[in-house]
Scaffold this motif. Structure first.
Motif, PDB file in Angstrom:
ATOM      1  N   SER A 180       0.820  -1.217   0.000  1.00 46.76           N
ATOM      2  CA  SER A 180       0.000   0.000   0.000  1.00 46.76           C
ATOM      3  C   SER A 180       0.853   1.266   0.000  1.00 46.76           C
ATOM      4  O   SER A 180       0.364   2.343  -0.314  1.00 46.76           O
ATOM      5  N   GLY A 181       2.122   1.149   0.367  1.00 44.84           N
ATOM      6  CA  GLY A 181       3.000   2.312   0.407  1.00 44.84           C
ATOM      7  C   GLY A 181       2.938   3.092   1.699  1.00 44.84           C
ATOM      8  O   GLY A 181       3.701   4.048   1.881  1.00 44.84           O
ATOM      9  N   GLU A 182       2.068   2.714   2.626  1.00 48.16           N
ATOM     10  CA  GLU A 182       1.929   3.461   3.870  1.00 48.16           C
ATOM     11  C   GLU A 182       3.117   3.257   4.805  1.00 48.16           C
ATOM     12  O   GLU A 182       3.462   4.143   5.577  1.00 48.16           O
ATOM     13  N   GLN A 183       3.748   2.082   4.751  1.00 41.54           N
ATOM     14  CA  GLN A 183       4.854   1.768   5.643  1.00 41.54           C
ATOM     15  C   GLN A 183       6.211   1.866   4.954  1.00 41.54           C
ATOM     16  O   GLN A 183       7.218   1.428   5.515  1.00 41.54           O
ATOM     17  N   THR A 184       6.250   2.454   3.782  1.00 40.06           N
ATOM     18  CA  THR A 184       7.495   2.554   3.014  1.00 40.06           C
ATOM     19  C   THR A 184       7.925   4.008   2.915  1.00 40.06           C
ATOM     20  O   THR A 184       7.169   4.849   2.416  1.00 40.06           O
ATOM     21  N   SER A 185       9.119   4.324   3.390  1.00 34.97           N
ATOM     22  CA  SER A 185       9.632   5.682   3.318  1.00 34.97           C
ATOM     23  C   SER A 185       9.988   6.036   1.880  1.00 34.97           C
ATOM     24  O   SER A 185      10.712   5.280   1.209  1.00 34.97           O
ATOM     25  N   ARG A 234      11.694  22.320 -11.435  1.00 37.29           N
ATOM     26  CA  ARG A 234      11.053  21.025 -11.234  1.00 37.29           C
ATOM     27  C   ARG A 234      12.031  19.917 -11.611  1.00 37.29           C
ATOM     28  O   ARG A 234      12.797  20.029 -12.545  1.00 37.29           O
ATOM     29  N   LEU A 235      11.958  18.826 -10.893  1.00 43.70           N
ATOM     30  CA  LEU A 235      12.824  17.695 -11.142  1.00 43.70           C
ATOM     31  C   LEU A 235      11.949  16.500 -11.477  1.00 43.70           C
ATOM     32  O   LEU A 235      11.149  16.067 -10.660  1.00 43.70           O
ATOM     33  N   SER A 236      12.074  15.993 -12.691  1.00 53.16           N
ATOM     34  CA  SER A 236      11.239  14.881 -13.137  1.00 53.16           C
ATOM     35  C   SER A 236      12.041  13.591 -13.046  1.00 53.16           C
ATOM     36  O   SER A 236      13.093  13.452 -13.655  1.00 53.16           O
ATOM     37  N   ILE A 237      11.541  12.678 -12.249  1.00 47.45           N
ATOM     38  CA  ILE A 237      12.223  11.404 -12.043  1.00 47.45           C
ATOM     39  C   ILE A 237      11.210  10.291 -12.237  1.00 47.45           C
ATOM     40  O   ILE A 237      10.119  10.331 -11.689  1.00 47.45           O
ATOM     41  N   CYS A 238      11.557   9.294 -13.019  1.00 48.72           N
ATOM     42  CA  CYS A 238      10.681   8.142 -13.232  1.00 48.72           C
ATOM     43  C   CYS A 238      11.032   7.070 -12.217  1.00 48.72           C
ATOM     44  O   CYS A 238      12.169   6.620 -12.148  1.00 48.72           O
ATOM     45  N   LEU A 239      10.066   6.700 -11.429  1.00 50.05           N
ATOM     46  CA  LEU A 239      10.260   5.718 -10.378  1.00 50.05           C
ATOM     47  C   LEU A 239       9.462   4.472 -10.691  1.00 50.05           C
ATOM     48  O   LEU A 239       8.259   4.547 -10.955  1.00 50.05           O
ATOM     49  N   LEU A 240      10.142   3.340 -10.679  1.00 52.51           N
ATOM     50  CA  LEU A 240       9.494   2.079 -10.992  1.00 52.51           C
ATOM     51  C   LEU A 240       9.255   1.315  -9.704  1.00 52.51           C
ATOM     52  O   LEU A 240      10.176   1.071  -8.935  1.00 52.51           O
ATOM     53  N   TYR A 241       8.027   0.949  -9.456  1.00 53.88           N
ATOM     54  CA  TYR A 241       7.742   0.155  -8.274  1.00 53.88           C
ATOM     55  C   TYR A 241       6.705  -0.890  -8.626  1.00 53.88           C
ATOM     56  O   TYR A 241       5.973  -0.780  -9.610  1.00 53.88           O
ATOM     57  N   THR A 242       6.658  -1.931  -7.816  1.00 49.13           N
ATOM     58  CA  THR A 242       5.779  -3.064  -8.055  1.00 49.13           C
ATOM     59  C   THR A 242       4.642  -3.048  -7.061  1.00 49.13           C
ATOM     60  O   THR A 242       4.849  -2.987  -5.866  1.00 49.13           O
ATOM     61  N   SER A 243       3.405  -3.101  -7.572  1.00 48.72           N
ATOM     62  CA  SER A 243       2.226  -3.206  -6.716  1.00 48.72           C
ATOM     63  C   SER A 243       1.724  -4.633  -6.757  1.00 48.72           C
ATOM     64  O   SER A 243       2.238  -5.477  -7.475  1.00 48.72           O
ATOM     65  N   ASP A 244       0.687  -4.907  -5.986  1.00 43.06           N
ATOM     66  CA  ASP A 244       0.151  -6.266  -5.964  1.00 43.06           C
ATOM     67  C   ASP A 244      -0.532  -6.627  -7.274  1.00 43.06           C
ATOM     68  O   ASP A 244      -0.607  -7.789  -7.657  1.00 43.06           O
ATOM     69  N   ALA A 245      -1.071  -5.650  -7.962  1.00 42.94           N
ATOM     70  CA  ALA A 245      -1.823  -5.938  -9.177  1.00 42.94           C
ATOM     71  C   ALA A 245      -0.939  -5.947 -10.414  1.00 42.94           C
ATOM     72  O   ALA A 245      -0.983  -6.862 -11.217  1.00 42.94           O
ATOM     73  N   GLU A 277       1.926   8.733   0.694  1.00 39.29           N
ATOM     74  CA  GLU A 277       1.734  10.173   0.893  1.00 39.29           C
ATOM     75  C   GLU A 277       2.335  10.974  -0.251  1.00 39.29           C
ATOM     76  O   GLU A 277       1.772  11.996  -0.662  1.00 39.29           O
ATOM     77  N   ALA A 278       3.474  10.531  -0.776  1.00 39.12           N
ATOM     78  CA  ALA A 278       4.106  11.250  -1.879  1.00 39.12           C
ATOM     79  C   ALA A 278       3.232  11.231  -3.126  1.00 39.12           C
ATOM     80  O   ALA A 278       3.170  12.210  -3.876  1.00 39.12           O
ATOM     81  N   LEU A 279       2.525  10.138  -3.356  1.00 43.23           N
ATOM     82  CA  LEU A 279       1.665  10.049  -4.534  1.00 43.23           C
ATOM     83  C   LEU A 279       0.353  10.799  -4.339  1.00 43.23           C
ATOM     84  O   LEU A 279      -0.240  11.291  -5.291  1.00 43.23           O
ATOM     85  N   ARG A 280      -0.097  10.920  -3.087  1.00 45.57           N
ATOM     86  CA  ARG A 280      -1.351  11.615  -2.826  1.00 45.57           C
ATOM     87  C   ARG A 280      -1.179  13.127  -2.751  1.00 45.57           C
ATOM     88  O   ARG A 280      -2.025  13.885  -3.230  1.00 45.57           O
ATOM     89  N   ARG A 281      -0.082  13.577  -2.147  1.00 47.02           N
ATOM     90  CA  ARG A 281       0.049  14.992  -1.827  1.00 47.02           C
ATOM     91  C   ARG A 281       1.164  15.698  -2.592  1.00 47.02           C
ATOM     92  O   ARG A 281       1.584  16.772  -2.204  1.00 47.02           O
ATOM     93  N   ARG A 282       1.635  15.109  -3.656  1.00 49.30           N
ATOM     94  CA  ARG A 282       2.744  15.737  -4.361  1.00 49.30           C
ATOM     95  C   ARG A 282       2.288  17.079  -4.948  1.00 49.30           C
ATOM     96  O   ARG A 282       1.162  17.246  -5.378  1.00 49.30           O
ATOM     97  N   ARG A 283       3.176  18.016  -4.978  1.00 53.80           N
ATOM     98  CA  ARG A 283       2.886  19.319  -5.567  1.00 53.80           C
ATOM     99  C   ARG A 283       3.970  19.628  -6.598  1.00 53.80           C
ATOM    100  O   ARG A 283       5.116  19.268  -6.434  1.00 53.80           O
ATOM    101  N   ARG A 284       3.604  20.331  -7.636  1.00 57.08           N
ATOM    102  CA  ARG A 284       4.539  20.616  -8.710  1.00 57.08           C
ATOM    103  C   ARG A 284       4.921  22.090  -8.672  1.00 57.08           C
ATOM    104  O   ARG A 284       4.076  22.968  -8.581  1.00 57.08           O
ATOM    105  N   ARG A 285       6.213  22.338  -8.739  1.00 51.95           N
ATOM    106  CA  ARG A 285       6.709  23.713  -8.772  1.00 51.95           C
ATOM    107  C   ARG A 285       6.697  24.223 -10.212  1.00 51.95           C
ATOM    108  O   ARG A 285       6.878  23.472 -11.165  1.00 51.95           O
ATOM    109  N   ARG A 286       6.516  25.514 -10.348  1.00 52.99           N
ATOM    110  CA  ARG A 286       6.542  26.112 -11.672  1.00 52.99           C
ATOM    111  C   ARG A 286       7.956  26.227 -12.220  1.00 52.99           C
ATOM    112  O   ARG A 286       8.153  26.304 -13.423  1.00 52.99           O
ATOM    113  N   SER A 287       8.933  26.276 -11.315  1.00 52.91           N
ATOM    114  CA  SER A 287      10.317  26.353 -11.748  1.00 52.91           C
ATOM    115  C   SER A 287      11.147  25.370 -10.940  1.00 52.91           C
ATOM    116  O   SER A 287      10.765  24.940  -9.851  1.00 52.91           O
TER     117      SER A 287
END
Length: 260
Positions: free
Chosen positions: A191-196, A242-253, A230-240
């Motif tokens: 669920s990502g709740e217990q992962t920093s 900005r750092l775009s990083i592609c993160l690969l993670y595995t979910s149950d589905a 929390e990072a996926l729910r509350r992320r905010r984007r800066r107008r300047s």
């Protein structure tokens, strides 16, 4: 309640409950138990192979029981190994002068010419790494729950400073072994709740804090103590900046790709 109040240290299941660094008076019961056990075995009926078997099973088990809860001081480990070496070469008389080979060479694996005994210092480190794994895995242990509630709190095990004064001396010893334990630990997101988000190794990039640095926390606008959820729910984007990083993670589905 008919309970009498006491003061630390006290003994529980044969182990001393301590809040300060273990002293010689604290670990002396273990040394005396090992010495008493070695003297109780009649040496004239035991060959060197028999003594070796008793050392690798009985004495190692006595030490492992303590090391499963504490990081034993080096002086304690040296004293136990001195007794074991004396018993191996002289029997229950425990004469240290009869040793034909140093204990360091005895503990070399059999494939390399030794007798295959596990060094106590190495076993002590392994047990500490197991305690770190229990903390990071968040098991049902009452000790683990206490650690998360009062010491880690909303942060991460990896973000606590080494010179912290909170917690017991065992806890501070565990913090110093984090760099050794880090390559062996990876986090399953679920669920990502217990992962920093910043400190746990949940992506193919490893720890994002080490890869991006402190500036990445500001650029992405994600709190250092935020979880992946929390990072996926509350992320905010800066107008300047900005750092775009592609993160690969595995979910149950399925496997998802998320650009932050």
């Amino acid at each position: 309640f008919p309970f009498s109040s006491g003061e630390l240290p006290v003994r529980y299941l044969g182990l001393p409950l301590l809040t300060k660094r273990m002293t010689i008076n604290d670990y002396m019961p273990l040394v005396e138990k090992v010495r008493k056990r070695l003297r109780s075995w009649p040496g004239r009926f035991l060959s060197h192979a028999g003594r070796l078997q008793l050392l690798s099973s009985v004495i190692t088990s006595l030490a492992n029981f303590w090391m499963a809860a504490f990081r034993l001081p080096g002086s304690c480990l040296k004293e136990i190994e001195r007794l074991c070496s004396a018993f191996l070469w002289s029997g229950p008389n425990l004469e240290t002068s009869k040793a034909k080979v140093s204990w360091k060479d005895v503990c070399i694996p059999k494939s390399e010419g030794g007798l295959g005994l596990r060094p106590l210092k190495e076993a002590n480190t392994v047990h500490c790494l197991k305690l770190i794994w229990r903390v990071c895995s968040g098991g049902p242990s009452l000790w683990v729950k206490w650690i998360h509630c009062y010491l880690i709190r909303k942060g991460s095990f990896w973000s606590i400073t080494d010179n912290t004064s909170s917690g017991s001396w065992v806890w501070r010893k565990l913090l110093k072994l984090r760099e050794l334990a880090k390559p062996f630990l990876r986090k399953e997101i679920r669920s990502g709740e217990q992962t920093s988000f910043w400190h746990d190794q949940w992506s193919k990039f490893g720890s994002l804090k080490e890869m991006i640095g402190d500036r990445g926390i500001i650029d992405l606008g994600i709190s250092e103590n935020a979880s992946v959820a929390e990072a996926l729910r509350r992320r905010r984007r800066r107008r300047s900046h900005r750092l775009s990083i592609c993160l690969l993670y595995t979910s149950d589905a399925a496997d998802d790709m998320q650009c932050v």
